[in-house]
Design a protein around this motif. Sequence first.
Motif, PDB file in Angstrom:
ATOM      1  N   GLY A 407       0.779  -1.244   0.030  1.00 37.19           N
ATOM      2  CA  GLY A 407       0.016   0.015  -0.104  1.00 37.19           C
ATOM      3  C   GLY A 407       0.930   1.336   0.083  1.00 37.19           C
ATOM      4  O   GLY A 407       1.854   1.139  -0.172  1.00 37.19           O
ATOM      5  N   ALA A 408       0.120   2.340   0.460  1.00 31.25           N
ATOM      6  CA  ALA A 408       0.768   3.739   0.475  1.00 31.25           C
ATOM      7  C   ALA A 408       1.552   3.720   1.658  1.00 31.25           C
ATOM      8  O   ALA A 408       1.250   4.444   2.699  1.00 31.25           O
ATOM      9  N   CYS A 409       2.371   3.046   1.813  1.00 29.42           N
ATOM     10  CA  CYS A 409       3.493   2.713   3.039  1.00 29.42           C
ATOM     11  C   CYS A 409       4.308   4.023   3.529  1.00 29.42           C
ATOM     12  O   CYS A 409       4.548   4.935   2.435  1.00 29.42           O
ATOM     13  N   HIS A 410       4.880   3.974   4.477  1.00 25.04           N
ATOM     14  CA  HIS A 410       6.201   4.713   4.940  1.00 25.04           C
ATOM     15  C   HIS A 410       7.174   4.774   3.978  1.00 25.04           C
ATOM     16  O   HIS A 410       7.349   3.720   3.298  1.00 25.04           O
ATOM     17  N   VAL A 411       7.712   6.122   3.514  1.00 29.75           N
ATOM     18  CA  VAL A 411       8.912   5.912   2.583  1.00 29.75           C
ATOM     19  C   VAL A 411       8.516   5.998   1.145  1.00 29.75           C
ATOM     20  O   VAL A 411       9.233   6.284   0.098  1.00 29.75           O
ATOM     21  N   VAL A 412       6.951   5.626   0.955  1.00 24.68           N
ATOM     22  CA  VAL A 412       6.593   5.360  -0.741  1.00 24.68           C
ATOM     23  C   VAL A 412       6.856   6.837  -1.336  1.00 24.68           C
ATOM     24  O   VAL A 412       6.942   6.615  -2.641  1.00 24.68           O
ATOM     25  N   GLU A 413       6.778   7.790  -0.723  1.00 28.53           N
ATOM     26  CA  GLU A 413       6.670   9.211  -1.695  1.00 28.53           C
ATOM     27  C   GLU A 413       8.160   9.436  -1.898  1.00 28.53           C
ATOM     28  O   GLU A 413       8.397  10.537  -2.941  1.00 28.53           O
ATOM     29  N   LEU A 414       9.244   9.158  -1.244  1.00 31.60           N
ATOM     30  CA  LEU A 414      10.478   9.541  -1.649  1.00 31.60           C
ATOM     31  C   LEU A 414      10.858   9.320  -3.106  1.00 31.60           C
ATOM     32  O   LEU A 414      11.745  10.468  -3.495  1.00 31.60           O
ATOM     33  N   PRO A 415      10.873   8.350  -3.722  1.00 31.74           N
ATOM     34  CA  PRO A 415      11.255   8.404  -5.036  1.00 31.74           C
ATOM     35  C   PRO A 415      10.537   9.309  -5.855  1.00 31.74           C
ATOM     36  O   PRO A 415      11.067   9.704  -6.795  1.00 31.74           O
ATOM     37  N   PHE A 416       9.458   9.557  -5.614  1.00 36.31           N
ATOM     38  CA  PHE A 416       8.687  10.584  -6.401  1.00 36.31           C
ATOM     39  C   PHE A 416       8.905  11.801  -6.151  1.00 36.31           C
ATOM     40  O   PHE A 416       9.297  12.828  -6.872  1.00 36.31           O
ATOM     41  N   VAL A 417       9.392  12.089  -4.953  1.00 36.60           N
ATOM     42  CA  VAL A 417       9.861  13.641  -4.703  1.00 36.60           C
ATOM     43  C   VAL A 417      11.044  13.787  -4.905  1.00 36.60           C
ATOM     44  O   VAL A 417      11.484  14.964  -5.789  1.00 36.60           O
ATOM     45  N   PHE A 418      12.258  12.801  -5.077  1.00 37.93           N
ATOM     46  CA  PHE A 418      13.396  13.009  -5.656  1.00 37.93           C
ATOM     47  C   PHE A 418      13.452  12.802  -7.389  1.00 37.93           C
ATOM     48  O   PHE A 418      14.514  13.197  -7.893  1.00 37.93           O
ATOM     49  N   ASP A 419      12.221  12.306  -8.028  1.00 39.98           N
ATOM     50  CA  ASP A 419      11.991  12.165  -9.073  1.00 39.98           C
ATOM     51  C   ASP A 419      13.329  11.029  -9.600  1.00 39.98           C
ATOM     52  O   ASP A 419      13.847  11.195 -10.659  1.00 39.98           O
ATOM     53  N   ASN A 420      13.338  10.168  -8.633  1.00 37.47           N
ATOM     54  CA  ASN A 420      14.229   9.187  -9.038  1.00 37.47           C
ATOM     55  C   ASN A 420      13.881   7.782  -9.115  1.00 37.47           C
ATOM     56  O   ASN A 420      14.244   6.543  -8.309  1.00 37.47           O
ATOM     57  N   LEU A 421      12.939   7.576  -9.931  1.00 34.90           N
ATOM     58  CA  LEU A 421      11.946   6.360 -10.087  1.00 34.90           C
ATOM     59  C   LEU A 421      13.050   5.452 -10.794  1.00 34.90           C
ATOM     60  O   LEU A 421      12.776   4.131 -10.613  1.00 34.90           O
ATOM     61  N   ASP A 422      14.053   5.864 -11.388  1.00 32.24           N
ATOM     62  CA  ASP A 422      14.940   4.756 -12.249  1.00 32.24           C
ATOM     63  C   ASP A 422      16.061   4.353 -11.414  1.00 32.24           C
ATOM     64  O   ASP A 422      16.875   3.519 -11.693  1.00 32.24           O
ATOM     65  N   ASN A 423      16.050   4.481 -10.066  1.00 27.67           N
ATOM     66  CA  ASN A 423      17.029   4.264  -9.134  1.00 27.67           C
ATOM     67  C   ASN A 423      16.990   2.925  -8.810  1.00 27.67           C
ATOM     68  O   ASN A 423      15.764   2.592  -8.050  1.00 27.67           O
ATOM     69  N   PRO A 424      17.972   1.886  -8.678  1.00 25.49           N
ATOM     70  CA  PRO A 424      17.704   0.588  -8.502  1.00 25.49           C
ATOM     71  C   PRO A 424      17.304   0.242  -6.928  1.00 25.49           C
ATOM     72  O   PRO A 424      16.666  -0.663  -6.672  1.00 25.49           O
ATOM     73  N   GLY A 425      17.786   1.078  -6.070  1.00 28.65           N
ATOM     74  CA  GLY A 425      17.570   1.036  -4.684  1.00 28.65           C
ATOM     75  C   GLY A 425      15.939   0.867  -4.496  1.00 28.65           C
ATOM     76  O   GLY A 425      15.339   0.462  -3.337  1.00 28.65           O
ATOM     77  N   PHE A 426      15.155   1.703  -5.408  1.00 30.89           N
ATOM     78  CA  PHE A 426      13.707   2.105  -5.126  1.00 30.89           C
ATOM     79  C   PHE A 426      12.973   0.763  -5.769  1.00 30.89           C
ATOM     80  O   PHE A 426      11.749   0.848  -5.533  1.00 30.89           O
ATOM     81  N   ALA A 427      13.348  -0.028  -6.547  1.00 30.19           N
ATOM     82  CA  ALA A 427      12.752  -1.240  -7.306  1.00 30.19           C
ATOM     83  C   ALA A 427      11.984  -2.062  -6.640  1.00 30.19           C
ATOM     84  O   ALA A 427      10.828  -2.106  -6.868  1.00 30.19           O
ATOM     85  N   PRO A 428      12.404  -2.634  -5.352  1.00 27.08           N
ATOM     86  CA  PRO A 428      11.491  -3.387  -4.387  1.00 27.08           C
ATOM     87  C   PRO A 428      10.262  -2.717  -4.081  1.00 27.08           C
ATOM     88  O   PRO A 428       9.219  -3.350  -3.817  1.00 27.08           O
TER      89      PRO A 428
END
Length: 492
Positions: A407-428
């Motif tokens: 779900g819309a859990c803790h930390v889920v907003e961070l890749p969107f704020v930084f616009d780093n959707l392509d960062n491998p660390g966010f893939a899981p």
Amino acid sequence: MTTVTTKQGDVRGYTSDEGVLVFQGIPYAAPPVGPNRFRPPQPPEPWTTPRDATRYGPTAPQEDNSGEGPLADMVPRLVIPGDDYLNLNVWTPGTTGRLPVMVFIHGGSFTSGSGSLPAYDGSRFARDGVVLVTLNYRLGADGFLWFGDGPPNLGLLDQIAALAWVRDNIGGFGGDPGNVTIFGESAGAMSVCTLLAMPAADGLFHRAIAESGAGHSTVTPATARLIGTRLAAILEVEPTREAIAEVPMERLLAAQAQLGQEVIASPSTKRWGEVARNVMPFEPVVDGDQLPATPIECIAAGAGRGVDVLIGTNSEEARLFLVPTGAAAKISTPVLHAAALRYRLPAFRAVRGYRAGRPGATPGDLLAAIVTDWYYRIPALRLAEAHEGTFVYECAWRSPAFDQTLGACHVVELPFVFDNLDNPGFAPLLGDRPPQQLADAMHQAWVDFATTGDPGWPAYRPDHRVAMRFDTDSATTVDDHGAERVLWDGRR
């Protein structure tokens, strides 16, 4: 290679593949070891030849969590050994001009985390005309242990020292020291709200963004002593900073972890004070001087009145802690009612109210919703009520992880704020197709707020509770979840 002059000496950075200037591992204070251990941050020693700033510096001591299972995959850590860990990183489009500055304070329960995580790469902020700074600060006992003598809140004093460095040096990186926005997530957001209340931070920033943290997470001196005394007992040393400073760091980190597990296993108020409720042993201490009262009390009394504030939460914060561990599936109805009582809610009425808006929800689902409101959403709204003109948001995008249950859990907003959707660390966390339009919307709102103080929607008022609901399709709402909010009146 590009060289910038700071007050301590020249630093040499590099140009990234995206055309952004990057400077990493710049010391803003002396290493907090030896005679500087448990002292306020001291000025770094100057240097005479250009300092290499092309790689991340050391991170604050913490345990590696890479082998701790699925939750570690959602929230990875980076551990870089070394004493000189009071350092920061800068991304900038160029060294001329006076661009808005954003300073990010990482989360991690005040015991882990780093401004050097690749996930916090600031290139997209620099691309959009912002000078982005991330930093490291003292964690755990080194940052927040206090027995009542000496200066408390050393981790917060580190953050203030980093902001002073920004004031004194950011002009050389193309930033405007008169337009600084601090923003943080989780413990970083709690830090942001605490800095709003600390006289020593006054004037060092002009705007503030708090993501999934607010102004309620502090401890009293008595609780700080309870925590410190138990830590010393685990280490079998006297309950003093001097004695604990003699303990090897690896042993101290293991003792901190044991202490955290003891709090979780037996959350007794008599034994742990306020920590029994949020099971976070190391937090800012309300000492009456550095921090005159709890941040929410200080803000309600006028602290930070001239600072623009944006605050918000994710819709299902607590699912990060309940779903990957399997705890959500084990929650029974009696446990759910007991938890509601523990959070000072009228148990049967509250559970009935939360269930009404969630047909088919399990007891674990309802507990996650209640904990989300108790620890995250309601404190954020209380701060918005206390600080006139605050903007409020909610991130409602649901992670597809764990078969669509995270779900819309803790930390889920961070890749969107930084616009780093392509960062491998966010893939899981993000899966295969995270919506770029959500990153466009959230990232731009943060940039706009840092630039002008207006993220693009009306401010929150008790008589008109407007907020931006970020999702694949984003829109404003008015008093969303209002029936559940009312259940907390007078309770948080």
